[in-house]
Design a protein around this motif. Structure first.
Motif, mmCIF file in Angstrom:
data_model
loop_
_atom_site.group_PDB
_atom_site.id
_atom_site.type_symbol
_atom_site.label_atom_id
_atom_site.label_comp_id
_atom_site.label_asym_id
_atom_site.label_seq_id
_atom_site.Cartn_x
_atom_site.Cartn_y
_atom_site.Cartn_z
ATOM 1 N N SER A 1 0.967 -1.127 0.089
ATOM 2 C CA SER A 1 -0.436 0.636 -0.157
ATOM 3 C C SER A 1 0.916 1.344 -0.146
ATOM 4 O O SER A 1 0.903 1.738 0.380
ATOM 5 C CB SER A 1 -0.479 -0.412 1.253
ATOM 6 O OG SER A 1 -1.673 1.699 1.247
ATOM 7 N N ASP B 1 -3.285 -1.465 6.432
ATOM 8 C CA ASP B 1 -2.472 -0.820 5.270
ATOM 9 C C ASP B 1 -4.447 -0.451 4.176
ATOM 10 O O ASP B 1 -5.152 -1.144 5.237
ATOM 11 C CB ASP B 1 -1.474 -1.428 4.511
ATOM 12 C CG ASP B 1 -1.902 -2.845 4.277
ATOM 13 O OD1 ASP B 1 -2.796 -3.209 3.434
ATOM 14 O OD2 ASP B 1 -0.961 -3.947 4.528
ATOM 15 N N ASN B 2 -3.696 -0.653 3.634
ATOM 16 C CA ASN B 2 -5.015 -0.483 2.053
ATOM 17 C C ASN B 2 -5.251 -0.995 0.810
ATOM 18 O O ASN B 2 -5.109 -1.036 -0.142
ATOM 19 C CB ASN B 2 -5.391 0.858 1.388
ATOM 20 C CG ASN B 2 -5.837 2.102 2.610
ATOM 21 O OD1 ASN B 2 -6.027 1.614 3.279
ATOM 22 N ND2 ASN B 2 -5.404 3.614 2.641
ATOM 23 N N GLY C 1 -8.093 -3.936 2.814
ATOM 24 C CA GLY C 1 -6.644 -3.603 3.498
ATOM 25 C C GLY C 1 -6.522 -4.611 4.332
ATOM 26 O O GLY C 1 -6.967 -6.438 4.576
#
Length: 895
Positions: free
Chosen positions: A830, A847-848, A888
């Motif tokens: 990410s 995170d994404n 995520g």
């Protein structure tokens, strides 16, 4: 006026028999034969089988049928003659040998000689000489002569005389003997007038025989029978005991034969009217079997003589040695003889006493007259004639003890009147009177004696004991409120030869010296014998206190009529004898003779002995030892078996000790243990080999995985760096400065990634060698996060949410490596943004990126992730990864 009968009697010995019947375990009440084996067990042959008797119980062997004869040979084997033949029992009690039948009919008589042979009469005419060698073996045989007869008579005997002749006797047998025992032949006698000698015996070197048809007893001179008289017994069996006495047992009873005048033989009745056999055991007991069981005359049971079977209430021996017995039926409460030989018979129920002279009742007296007016409890003496005791003191004064009235009355025998009372209290005692030592404690008198100092010792039934000083006349009182006397009800008193006073109470024996015995027992009467032993009649039998303080209980089975004794019903007799009585009669005995009885091995006394045992010094268990418990552990055990004497004293009995070993079960012995060890070794070896193989496989898998990770992680940066560096070199002249700068920056990033990979590889190698251990300290989490982010490219896209001042206890370098690796992986997935936050001891990295794919739930194969997991294990931390609902990945570390 009450008609009083006082029994005047001389002590005469009446033999006491103990009888056993089918109710006691005999197979039948008809007994034909008796013998004793080498172990002391008595064997009894009956009409319905064989029985063994160890003194405690009979063991029946009905499989033998009718047993006519028994014998024990030199080797201790038991020979059993039955109507079906002959059986030998070579082993101990209960282990039967094989039965061997003999042709010719039933075995009628057996005799085991001193040469080891057994002689048997079989049927009506056959005499066998037998031995035993793995079975019954016939050594010789001959025939004897029988007479015509009717009926079945169980009177047969083979008797060995001192000259070696074997005489054959019986109701059906002519007079005959065997002289040559190697080559047996029967010699018939032709004595005139002798039809059949039923039995033989020797006494004083003379042979005696009993003529069964005429009941005449014969002796022999020069081999010729001489009749000496007719026995008052028919069908007699003769026996000479070890003391040389001649006994006869048959119809009408058992008699100790008077060999000078047989017709004067005294015959004693047993349970059986007809006796068939007679036997003397090792202890000298005479056993006789007949038509109503088994009877034994034991010298050990002749030490006690029953002198009355009435309800005896008083006992006394006069100066002529005659025993006076007062009974409850005549209301006699006391008997006393003064120095002139006058006997005073105290009566109960307000009737006074009788005076006897020269064995005849002379007159009757009673207390009469007024008492001092200040006496509030008794106003006159007329109702105070419940007589408890009499005493003539050493000054010639005569005292009458009453229950009520004055209590202690001085009596003028010449004037036949009472003298003024000395110690009569005007108050009801006990009371806290300062001058109470001038009064008696109670008017309820029970007993009076004179101690060694001439003091009067006066007992009461409600207020203990009084001792009147002969010089001062003052009274010393002993009662529960001021002394250790166990009970205020005193039943009897006695003096020991040493002058000690003993009081019998309803709670034990007590002396003013403070000594006490038989605590808690209701003692009715007490006497001290010539050796200072105390004898106490209680409601639980006759007890004694020996000179060493040990106590014992005399069993009723020794010949006493009862175990319950009456108040003050005891006395001394001449020769050191004592007499005790009660509701069921009275008996006399000599203390030394009674205590000399040895019960060990004496079958008639065995039931009076108590038994107990213990293992390895543990607690005692009452009863005989019958075997170790089934669930006992294998090992060595020390067994102690203890028997009391017949008076219940363990220290005077016998103690035996032996070692018992419980073997290990077969499955725990050394061959099986060796087998178990081999099997265990094989199993361990197999497990280790399988484990080693699994570890090897795992190691190979890890090595392959590591090589795969290393090749994967190194291939990209190295390939990219090589390609970029070639392009830069090839195009360097024509590249503008900004492009050159960009290429060099990419080379630097690739170099950093390679360095990070090598650093993780070094940490993994150290951890595998066990050289990596955490050093735990309190660390600032904000500073750690900043340091981890600062080493990363694009670290500016990581947002941090950590409270200021938050600390955790951890190893700084290990946690820093873990955070750096996880953040680096998150940035790869990410690049547009990563979040790092902390709450307490929990760190969350989000995170994404695409998250964890279903086909790869472990998320990632890099060396960084592998070393991160191992370092978190070292720190004792947990790590959890999960996809976020909005997309995520979220990684949670719990420190």
């Amino acid at each position: 006026m009450i008609c009083l009968t006082i029994i005047l009697c001389l002590l005469t010995a009446v033999p006491r028999f103990v009888n056993y019947s089918a109710a006691d375990g005999l197979p039948s009440n008809t007994v034909y034969a008796i013998t004793q084996d080498t172990d002391g067990v008595l064997w009894v042959g009956t009409r319905n089988g064989l029985a063994s008797f160890d003194g405690s119980r009979f063991k029946s062997h009905k499989e033998y049928g009718r047993v006519n004869a028994l014998a024990v040979d030199m080797e201790g084997r038991l020979w059993v003659g039955t109507t079906e033949g002959l059986t030998v029992m070579p082993d101990q009690v209960g282990h039967d040998g094989s039965a061997v039948g003999q042709d010719g009919g039933p075995v009628r008589a057996l005799y085991a000689d001193k040469e080891g042979f057994v002689w048997a009469t079989v049927g009506d005419t056959l005499l066998l000489k037998l031995s035993y060698h793995g079975g019954i073996r016939e050594e010789a045989r001959c025939f004897y002569d029988k007479r015509d007869h009717e009926g079945d008579y169980p009177y047969f005997q083979i008797y060995e005389a001192s000259d070696g002749k074997l005489w054959i006797a019986g109701r059906l047998v002519h007079n005959q003997y065997v002289e040559d025992r190697k080559n047996p032949q029967v010699t018939l006698t032709h004595w005139e007038g002798l039809l059949c000698n039923g039995s033989y015996a020797e006494k004083g070197g003379k042979l005696y025989s009993f003529e069964d048809h005429t009941s005449l007893l014969h002796t022999y001179e020069a081999g010729v029978p001489i009749p000496i008289g007719r026995l008052p017994i028919s069908h007699a069996r003769l026996l000479t005991d070890r003391s040389g006495n001649l006994w006869a047992a048959g119809s009408y009873g058992l008699g100790l034969v008077n060999t000078k005048k047989p017709e004067d033989t005294k015959v004693y009745k047993t349970a059986s009217n007809e006796l068939y056999c007679i036997f003397e055991d090792r202890q000298g007991n005479i056993w006789a079997g007949g038509d109503n069981g088994l009877s034994v005359l034991s010298s050990a049971l002749q030490h006690v003589r029953v002198v009355s079977t009435a309800q005896v209430s008083a006992l006394m021996e006069d100066h002529n040695g005659k025993l006076w017995i007062g009974t409850a039926q005549e209301r006699v409460s006391a008997l006393y003889e003064d120095s002139a030989g006058t006997v005073y018979v105290g009566l109960w129920n307000n009737t006074g006493w009788e005076v006897w002279k020269d064995g005849k009742k002379a007159y009757k007296d009673r207390l009469t007259g007024e008492l001092p007016k200040e006496q509030t409890e008794a106003r006159h003496l007329d109702g105070a004639n419940w007589i408890s005791d009499f005493l003539e003191d050493n000054e010639g004064r005569f005292w009458v003890v009453t229950w009520e009235g004055v209590g202690l009355n001085e009596w003028d025998r010449k004037a036949r009147r009472s003298l003024p009372p000395h110690w009569l209290s005007p108050f009801r005692y006990p009371s806290a009177q300062a001058d109470s030592n001038i009064y008696l404690s109670s008017r309820l008198g029970s007993r009076l004696i004179e101690d060694a100092r001439g003091n009067l010792v006066y007992a009461t039934t409600e207020a203990g004991l009084n001792v009147i000083d002969r010089k001062t006349g003052l009274v010393t009182k002993y009662y529960k409120g001021n002394s250790s006397i166990p009970d205020d009800y005193v039943t009897d008193l006695c003096l020991t030869p040493s002058g000690a006073i003993w009081a019998a109470t309803r709670s034990g024996l007590w002396s003013p010296s403070g000594n006490h015995f038989l605590d808690g027992m209701l003692v009715q009467c007490v006497e001290a014998d010539e050796k200072g032993r105390l004898w106490a009649g209680t409601e639980d039998g006759l007890w004694f206190v020996d000179t060493d303080g040990s106590t014992g209980r005399v069993p009723k089975e020794l010949g006493f009529p009862s175990d319950i004794y009456g108040e003050r019903v005891s006395c001394h007799l001449s020769g050191g004898f004592l007499a005790f009585g009660g509701a069921a009669g009275a008996a006399s005995f000599h203390p030394d003779s009674l205590l000399s009885i040895k019960a060990s091995g004496n079958l008639p006394l065995e039931s009076l002995i108590r038994h107990r045992y213990r293992l390895n010094g543990g607690d005692w268990t009452e009863g005989r030892f019958i075997g170790l418990p089934e669930n006992i552990r294998p090992g060595r055990y020390v067994l102690q078996e203890q028997s009391s004497d017949i008076f219940g004293r363990w220290d005077r009995g016998e103690t035996k000790e032996k070692t018992l070993r419980v073997p290990q079960p077969l499955w725990l012995r050394w061959p099986f243990l060796l087998l178990y060890a081999l099997l265990l070794t094989g199993i361990v070896w197999t497990v280790l080999r399988l484990r080693e193989r699994r570890l090897l496989v795992k190691e190979l898998e890890m090595r392959n995985r590591l090589f795969s990770i290393i090749s994967h992680d190194l291939r990209n940066p190295i390939s990219g760096s090589r390609l970029l560096s070639r392009q830069l070199l090839e195009r360097l002249p024509e590249l503008p400065p900004e492009k050159l700068r960009e290429g060099l920056e990419k080379l630097a990033v690739s170099a950093d990634n390679t360095s990070s990979l090598l650093e993780n590889l070094l940490l993994w190698s150290l951890n595998q060698k066990g050289m990596l251990e955490p050093v735990m300290r309190e660390e600032d989490l904000t500073a750690l996060a900043a340091e981890a982010i600062g080493t990363l490219q694009n670290g500016e896209v990581i947002s941090v949410d950590i409270p200021s001042g938050l600390t955790v206890k951890t190893d700084r370098n290990m946690l820093l490596t873990c955070l750096r690796n996880l953040l680096e992986n998150a940035l790869k997935a990410s690049p547009e943004g990563v979040t790092l936050k902390a709450r307490g001891k929990r760190i969350i990295i989000a995170d994404n990126g695409p998250g964890i794919r279903e086909e790869d739930p472990h998320w990632g194969h890099g060396l960084g992730l592998m070393i991160t997991k191992e370092l978190l294990d070292k720190l004792g931390a947990g790590m959890k990864m999960q996809n976020r609902p909005e997309g995520g990945l979220e990684i949670t570390i719990d420190l």
